[in-house]
Design an enzyme around this catalytic site. Structure first.
Site, PDB file in Angstrom:
ATOM      1  N   HIS A 276     -12.635   0.839 -10.266  1.00 44.96           N
ATOM      2  CA  HIS A 276     -11.718   0.196 -11.080  1.00 44.96           C
ATOM      3  C   HIS A 276     -12.183  -0.150 -12.470  1.00 44.96           C
ATOM      4  O   HIS A 276     -13.484  -0.325 -12.617  1.00 44.96           O
ATOM      5  CB  HIS A 276     -11.406  -1.183 -10.373  1.00 44.96           C
ATOM      6  CG  HIS A 276     -10.216  -2.058 -10.820  1.00 44.96           C
ATOM      7  ND1 HIS A 276     -10.083  -2.689 -11.923  1.00 44.96           N
ATOM      8  CD2 HIS A 276      -8.807  -1.886 -10.360  1.00 44.96           C
ATOM      9  CE1 HIS A 276      -8.979  -3.068 -11.972  1.00 44.96           C
ATOM     10  NE2 HIS A 276      -8.091  -2.645 -11.419  1.00 44.96           N
TER      11      HIS A 276
ATOM     12  N   GLU B 270      -5.543   0.083  -3.878  1.00 46.59           N
ATOM     13  CA  GLU B 270      -4.806   0.995  -3.268  1.00 46.59           C
ATOM     14  C   GLU B 270      -5.072   1.487  -2.012  1.00 46.59           C
ATOM     15  O   GLU B 270      -4.058   1.994  -1.145  1.00 46.59           O
ATOM     16  CB  GLU B 270      -4.895   2.221  -4.232  1.00 46.59           C
ATOM     17  CG  GLU B 270      -4.483   2.110  -5.652  1.00 46.59           C
ATOM     18  CD  GLU B 270      -2.849   1.928  -5.878  1.00 46.59           C
ATOM     19  OE1 GLU B 270      -2.144   1.031  -5.109  1.00 46.59           O
ATOM     20  OE2 GLU B 270      -2.359   2.213  -6.916  1.00 46.59           O
TER      21      GLU B 270
END
Ligand code: ACO
Length: 377
Positions: A255, A313
């Site tokens: 991320h 996700e």
């Protein structure tokens, strides 16, 4: 003059301020309009969180009832939107492309002004996704049920039957968890468009395009495919190692901001665990936990110092799969939640009223002289 600092990908740049959400990437904390994500996920309805984002406070009972009723009254799609969805379903257009095309039509039906556009967009996104999904599979769209809450009605419109309370809460937890996340790529896109004094429907259409990419909202499908391809825990290491050796990315990990485990992954993995436990089959959940553990260890080995951890996700895929949603619905369902955050950012950006226009560092040629076409080549 000092040479300018160029932040490729705007990494580390604070591009504005917001009261909507705060992401602390080192502590692994997400605050939504003052509330820790965990408080929202455990308690709020999607309508309450949307109201909170738009108004910076929770609604009282009468306000909530009024807001729910207003959203429910705007769920039906304009005829032209349905006609468009029918036409693109015939071409088997992927759902995110269909959503992008349909989003652009949602100003139809006398929807004017920021507040009305925001309400219609949030109300209609689930209807677009569900109607398109059914058309794509040869079924007729299901008329929205105003007696159902936003999340339950989404599942009802997809499946044609009312969800259980646990399923409705599962999808509501997901929608609330992804509702807002500061200046992520799609939200920033929406803010840039709004900042030109354009309308909300244009801004949200652009945001859908940004969300679609696999580096942003397009990751959960491939993340689940990866878990299925691995199939059993003792195959995880060899499979993941081979991927990393080929220089491929592991979807659902890494991320830009979080350098520890994404707090949304915690919330969604807990919701997924609850759901798989209730269903009595923990096999897939346990496989995913082993894949996650192996992936994080291998990422530390292959990318030392990069601090690549599980992102939202990975467990999105597991939760939505457990709710019976097919892979192609994962990113559109993300949009069904995030559209509330996008609209809140558009309203905030509108109030700020400042054009977003960064500079750039030119590295092309200089001093070239024009050559007539007959003399080129
Ligand atoms: N798998 C393998 N390597 C990775 C991964 C990954 N998932 N993520 C980053 N890396 C590597 C990069 O290759 C790079 O290595 P290098 O320095 O040796 O070239 C290093 O880690 C740093 O990566 P960047 O690309 O600079 O990190 P950035 O902040 O730009 O990327 C991103 C963040 C796009 C999310 C990235 O981690 C990624 O591609 N993850 C996989 C896709 C994914 O899960 N996306 C969903 C994100 S959550 C969301 O948007 C809702």
């Amino acid at each position: 003059m000092p040479s300018p600092i160029i932040a490729h990908g705007l990494e580390g740049v604070i591009a504005g301020s917001t009261r909507l959400s705060r992401v602390d990437g080192l502590a692994g904390e997400l605050i939504i309009a003052g509330y820790p994500l965990e408080e929202i996920a455990a308690n709020a309805s999607f309508e309450e969180t949307t109201f909170l984002l738009w108004n910076d406070r929770l609604p009282d009972a009468a306000e909530l009832a009024d807001f729910q009723q207003r959203l429910a009254s705007l769920r039906a799609l304009p005829e032209a939107t349905v006609a468009l969805l029918r036409a693109v379903a015939a071409e088997k257009t992927p759902p995110m492309d269909a959503l992008r095309m349909a989003a652009a039509t949602l100003s139809l039906g006398s929807v004017e002004g920021d507040a009305n556009e925001a309400t219609a967009l949030v109300a209609r996104f689930p209807t677009v996704v569900a109607a398109y999904w059914r058309l794509l599979h040869g079924a007729e769209p299901v008329t929205p049920d105003p007696a159902l809450g936003h999340a339950a009605n989404y599942l009802y419109m997809l499946n044609g039957e009312g969800p259980t309370a646990a399923q409705a809460r599962g999808v509501e937890t997901y929608l609330n968890t992804v509702i807002d996340h500061s200046f992520n790529a799609s939200t920033f896109t929406a803010r840039v468009i709004t900042a030109t004094a354009s309308d909300l429907v244009s801004a949200i259409t652009g945001a859908v395009g940004a969300l679609k990419g696999p580096l942003h909202g397009g990751a959960p499908g491939p993340a689940l495919d990866m878990v299925f391809e691995i199939g059993q825990a003792d195959r995880a290491e060899a499979y993941l190692r081979a991927k990393l050796e080929r220089g491929e990315r592991l979807m659902g990990f890494g991320h830009r901001v979080y350098k520890v485990r994404d707090p949304r992954a915690d919330v969604l993995s807990a919701a997924a665990e609850k759901m798989y436990l209730a269903g009595g089959d923990m096999q897939l959940y346990e496989l995913a936990r082993s894949v996650e553990e192996k992936a994080v260890a291998l990422l530390a080995e292959y990318k030392p110092g990069r601090k690549l951890q599980t992102n939202v996700e990975f467990y999105t895929a597991l939760l939505l799969h457990g709710l019976g949603l097919k892979t192609a619905l994962f990113t559109p369902t993300f949009a069904v939640g995030r559209v509330a955050g996008w609209t809140a950012h558009c309203l905030e950006q509108r109030a700020e009223g400042r054009l977003i226009r960064p500079g750039s560092d030119y590295h092309g040629g200089l001093g070239r002289q024009w050559t007539a076409i007959s003399e080129r080549g």
